[in-house]
Design an enzyme around this catalytic site. Structure first.
Site, mmCIF file in Angstrom:
data_model
loop_
_atom_site.group_PDB
_atom_site.id
_atom_site.type_symbol
_atom_site.label_atom_id
_atom_site.label_comp_id
_atom_site.label_asym_id
_atom_site.label_seq_id
_atom_site.Cartn_x
_atom_site.Cartn_y
_atom_site.Cartn_z
ATOM 1 N N SER A 133 0.853 -1.186 0.000
ATOM 2 C CA SER A 133 0.000 0.000 0.000
ATOM 3 C C SER A 133 0.886 1.232 0.000
ATOM 4 C CB SER A 133 -0.893 -0.041 1.252
ATOM 5 O OG SER A 133 -1.674 1.122 1.352
ATOM 6 N N LYS A 159 -0.966 -0.903 -4.464
ATOM 7 C CA LYS A 159 -2.179 -0.152 -4.123
ATOM 8 C C LYS A 159 -1.788 1.291 -3.883
ATOM 9 C CE LYS A 159 -4.710 0.014 0.249
ATOM 10 N NZ LYS A 159 -5.400 -0.795 1.284
ATOM 11 N N LEU A 160 -2.468 2.197 -4.571
ATOM 12 C CA LEU A 160 -2.197 3.622 -4.398
ATOM 13 C C LEU A 160 -3.288 4.246 -3.553
ATOM 14 C CD1 LEU A 160 -1.282 4.684 -8.065
ATOM 15 C CD2 LEU A 160 0.263 3.868 -6.261
ATOM 16 N N LYS A 161 -2.884 4.991 -2.539
ATOM 17 C CA LYS A 161 -3.845 5.773 -1.773
ATOM 18 C C LYS A 161 -4.250 6.969 -2.628
ATOM 19 C CE LYS A 161 -4.021 3.652 2.246
ATOM 20 N NZ LYS A 161 -5.296 3.124 2.788
ATOM 21 N N ASP A 187 -7.126 3.048 -3.149
ATOM 22 C CA ASP A 187 -7.866 3.086 -1.877
ATOM 23 C C ASP A 187 -8.119 4.541 -1.502
ATOM 24 O OD1 ASP A 187 -8.956 2.728 0.625
ATOM 25 O OD2 ASP A 187 -7.214 1.695 1.489
ATOM 26 N N GLU A 212 -11.058 0.774 -3.564
ATOM 27 C CA GLU A 212 -11.391 0.437 -2.175
ATOM 28 C C GLU A 212 -12.023 1.638 -1.471
ATOM 29 O OE1 GLU A 212 -7.908 -1.171 -0.311
ATOM 30 O OE2 GLU A 212 -8.703 -1.001 1.721
ATOM 31 N N ASP A 237 -13.799 -1.709 2.695
ATOM 32 C CA ASP A 237 -12.907 -1.890 3.838
ATOM 33 C C ASP A 237 -13.667 -1.380 5.069
ATOM 34 O OD1 ASP A 237 -10.987 -1.513 5.844
ATOM 35 O OD2 ASP A 237 -9.517 -0.495 4.605
ATOM 36 N N LYS A 261 -10.076 -7.263 7.387
ATOM 37 C CA LYS A 261 -9.099 -6.922 8.429
ATOM 38 C C LYS A 261 -9.648 -7.491 9.726
ATOM 39 C CE LYS A 261 -7.502 -2.532 6.469
ATOM 40 N NZ LYS A 261 -7.645 -1.067 6.570
ATOM 41 N N GLY A 289 -4.384 -4.606 5.905
ATOM 42 C CA GLY A 289 -3.381 -4.411 6.948
ATOM 43 C C GLY A 289 -3.629 -3.107 7.671
HETATM 44 O O1 OSB Z 1 -7.253 1.624 4.467
HETATM 45 O O2 OSB Z 1 -6.223 -0.164 4.160
HETATM 46 C C1 OSB Z 1 -6.302 0.910 4.730
HETATM 47 C C2 OSB Z 1 -3.213 1.452 6.900
HETATM 48 C C3 OSB Z 1 -3.789 2.002 8.022
HETATM 49 C C4 OSB Z 1 -5.134 2.230 8.058
HETATM 50 C C5 OSB Z 1 -5.922 1.902 6.946
HETATM 51 C C6 OSB Z 1 -5.370 1.339 5.824
HETATM 52 C C7 OSB Z 1 -3.978 1.142 5.782
HETATM 53 C C8 OSB Z 1 -3.271 0.639 4.610
HETATM 54 C C9 OSB Z 1 -1.920 -0.003 4.826
HETATM 55 O O3 OSB Z 1 -3.660 0.771 3.475
HETATM 56 C C10 OSB Z 1 -2.000 -1.478 4.903
HETATM 57 C C11 OSB Z 1 -0.727 -2.088 5.430
HETATM 58 O O4 OSB Z 1 0.249 -2.151 4.673
HETATM 59 O O5 OSB Z 1 -0.698 -2.519 6.600
HETATM 60 MG MG MG Z 2 -8.405 0.557 3.070
#
Ligand code: OSB
Ligand code: MG
Length: 366
Positions: A133, A159-161, A187, A212, A237, A261, A289
């Site tokens: 991510s 995965k790109l935020k 995401d 996401e 999510d 999760k 995660g």
């Molecule tokens: O939205 O998936 C998410 C991390 C913290 C809170 C929310 C998210 C995330 C990640 C990172 O996208 C996932 C990871 O590498 O643990």
């Molecule tokens: Mg997420």
């Protein structure tokens, strides 16, 4: 197996680089660890709540409070994970806190009987493919450098935020740089509204695996409306806190993929129920995660080895997060991480490292 007591331990771990999402920037992980002690064995659970209630309503100090005040006193005499789940059920919400306690009990139990998490959960493979991510960056060149670095390490999916103002251009740039073969997804962490549908539909050009959580946490109906307007599959999510929510989302057509999760849904038993439900309905799942240490990661990798986890997870290697993990590090091998095989989580904290990063401990006798 009687539970003697429970330790709450807070640790502070700096991240190797700031992790920016649409809800905030994380530079260090403030983690609450739960250690359950029985005469036969000890077990660990990692609470995934973050320092502030921005991803969801839970936050680390609140989790510690509900654990010490309500959840730990409600524990049954026996260290049985199903009895623990039932005993904690009357407390509403606080799923991340419950998950940590339930996981620690399960770990103690499995260590005592010599069974691994993977075997208990029903793992179908001995290693899992891993994605990564990638946070929001200051510039597109900086993002491309980061993505290329992760690709070079072997991550099989990126995965790109995203957020308003950081979506089409970074996605286009990464797709152009990496080529059509790379598995790519985004995401939004609930950063958009349904009025953004025409804009989000422009992401359909980039052959994304999924988008996401584009809309608000509590809006299954609007996600169902959005799904009709995009060809990119919607994955939820934040919206999915239980198997009931997953069932509702499937019925409404709010998503065709779910990010599981265990912390968000109250533990590994509920996570497995969501897996089973989705599998029966042909809905793909993958393991999300929360920037876990090696303890939470070990259990997540075991879960990700279940047969319905058909997409790579956010189960990255230890060095994606921390210079020094509190367990022996998980190291990427050909884009995969091995499912631990030892009793319980199959990994233990390294005492000297754990003590060094500990900021507070509290012993609660039963
Ligand atoms: O939205 O998936 C998410 C991390 C913290 C809170 C929310 C998210 C995330 C990640 C990172 O996208 C996932 C990871 O590498 O643990
Ligand atoms: Mg997420």
């Amino acid at each position: 197996m009687k539970i003697t007591g429970v330790e709450l331990r807070r640790i502070a771990l700096p991240l190797v680089s700031p992790f920016r999402t649409s809800f905030g920037t994380e530079t260090a992980r403030d983690v609450l660890l739960v250690r359950v002690v029985t005469p036969e064995a000890e077990g660990w659970g990692e609470c995934v709540a973050m320092a502030e209630p921005l991803y969801s309503s839970e936050y680390v100090e609140g989790a510690a409070e509900v654990l010490r005040r309500f959840l730990i006193p409600a524990l049954p005499d026996r260290a049985d994970v199903h009895a623990v789940e039932r005993a904690l059920a009357p407390v509403k919400g606080h799923r991340m806190a419950k998950a940590a306690l339930e996981t620690a009990v399960l770990d103690a139990r499995l260590r005592a009987t010599g069974q691994s998490f993977g075997s208990f959960l029903g793992a179908a493979r001995d290693r899992v493919p891993c994605g990564v991510s990638v946070g929001i960056m200051d510039s597109i060149p900086q993002l491309l450098d980061a993505v290329e670095g992760y690709r070079a390490q072997g991550y099989v999916r990126i995965k790109l935020k995203i957020q308003p103002g950081w979506d089409l251009a970074p996605v286009r740039a990464v797709r152009e740089r990496l080529g059509d073969d790379v598995l790519l997804q985004v995401d939004a962490n609930a950063a958009y509204t349904l009025t953004d549908a025409p804009h989000l539909a422009r992401l359909d050009l980039y052959d994304l695996l999924l988008i996401e959580q584009p809309l608000a946490n509590d809006d299954l109906v609007q996600h169902a409306l959005l799904a009709k307007r995009l060809t990119t599959p919607i994955c939820l999510d934040e919206s999915i806190e239980s198997a009931q929510h997953a069932a509702a989302a499937i019925t409404l057509g709010s998503c065709s993929i779910i990010n599981v999760k265990p912390g968000r849904v109250g533990g590994y038993l509920e996570a497995r129920r969501i897996h089973d439900l989705c599998r029966a309905h042909g809905v793909a799942v993958w393991c999300g995660g929360m920037l876990e240490t090696g303890l939470g990661r070990a259990a997540n990798i075991a879960l990700a080895a279940l047969p319905g986890f058909t997409l790579p997870g956010d189960t990255s290697a230890s060095d994606r997060y921390f210079a020094t993990d509190i367990t022996p590090p998980f190291i990427l091998d050909d884009g995969h991480l091995p499912v631990p095989t030892g009793p319980g989580l199959g990994v233990e904290p390294i005492t000297a490292i754990l003590d060094e990063v500990t900021t507070a401990t509290e012993w609660i006798p039963l």
